[in-house]
Design an enzyme around this catalytic site. Sequence first.
Site, mmCIF file in Angstrom:
data_model
loop_
_atom_site.group_PDB
_atom_site.id
_atom_site.type_symbol
_atom_site.label_atom_id
_atom_site.label_comp_id
_atom_site.label_asym_id
_atom_site.label_seq_id
_atom_site.Cartn_x
_atom_site.Cartn_y
_atom_site.Cartn_z
ATOM 1 N N SER A 114 -5.164 2.237 -8.531
ATOM 2 C CA SER A 114 -3.943 2.565 -7.794
ATOM 3 C C SER A 114 -2.675 2.205 -8.556
ATOM 4 O O SER A 114 -1.581 2.599 -8.150
ATOM 5 C CB SER A 114 -3.936 1.851 -6.434
ATOM 6 O OG SER A 114 -3.700 0.474 -6.602
ATOM 7 N N LYS A 150 0.165 -4.820 -6.078
ATOM 8 C CA LYS A 150 1.028 -3.685 -5.759
ATOM 9 C C LYS A 150 2.480 -4.003 -6.149
ATOM 10 O O LYS A 150 2.850 -5.153 -6.401
ATOM 11 C CB LYS A 150 0.985 -3.379 -4.258
ATOM 12 C CG LYS A 150 -0.333 -2.810 -3.758
ATOM 13 C CD LYS A 150 -0.581 -1.413 -4.270
ATOM 14 C CE LYS A 150 -1.870 -0.840 -3.718
ATOM 15 N NZ LYS A 150 -3.052 -1.530 -4.266
#
Length: 239
Positions: free
Chosen positions: A160, A198
């Site tokens: 991701s 993230k």
Amino acid sequence: MLTKKQYDLLMFIQKRMTDTGVPPSFEEMKDALDLKSKSGIHRLITALEERGFIRRLPNRARALEVVRLPDGVGASPPRGFSPSVIEGSGRPAPLERGPMSRLPLKSVQPAPEVVGVPLMGRIAAGVPIEAIQEQTDAVHFPASMLGPGEHFALEVRGDSMVDAGICDGDTVILRRTDRAETGDIVVALVDEEEATLKRIRKRGNTVALEAANPQYETRIFGADRVRIQGTLTALLRHY
């Protein structure tokens, strides 16, 4: 960069060869590193050979050659030096001496300080996984590239964050902190149960954990549900 086990094995081999002129057996290596089987030693030897620290000579039992040591352990061999080959039943070959042996050696710059950064396990760059708490190993890293503060390392699982240059299998180095600015790449703990890597965005009383891959959606939480554990400092990748 070497893991702690790879580093410990390399230094054990180097010390044994320096002290006795004979490399240790696989059984001695296993006992020294407190491993349960010799297969772990085979994997470590292969990793050291692939990284250019040792060389195994074909058709010779227990023939190992230490090619180089990690930065910060010792200076690199001077030009014209040929490492001695150590065999299981022999002694180091004598160094040849000639006109070059009378030339003065150039001054050697001090090797950079290397620190062991604890490897705390794996972190998901995708769907969050359970929070990571315990050290599993260590990676050695130049202190000058880390800066101040306490650091830890995590192995990345998932894709991701690929558009930020962080790929599956990479090792990320993070500075331990509970504070981060909008736009920082962080390890975030969600609901005290799930950890994820993230980019963080803050707005009012909400926190967005943003992926760097269009296939993953941004997740938004109340600020009280997200706790920062560290911010990205560096990245290691093996080819």
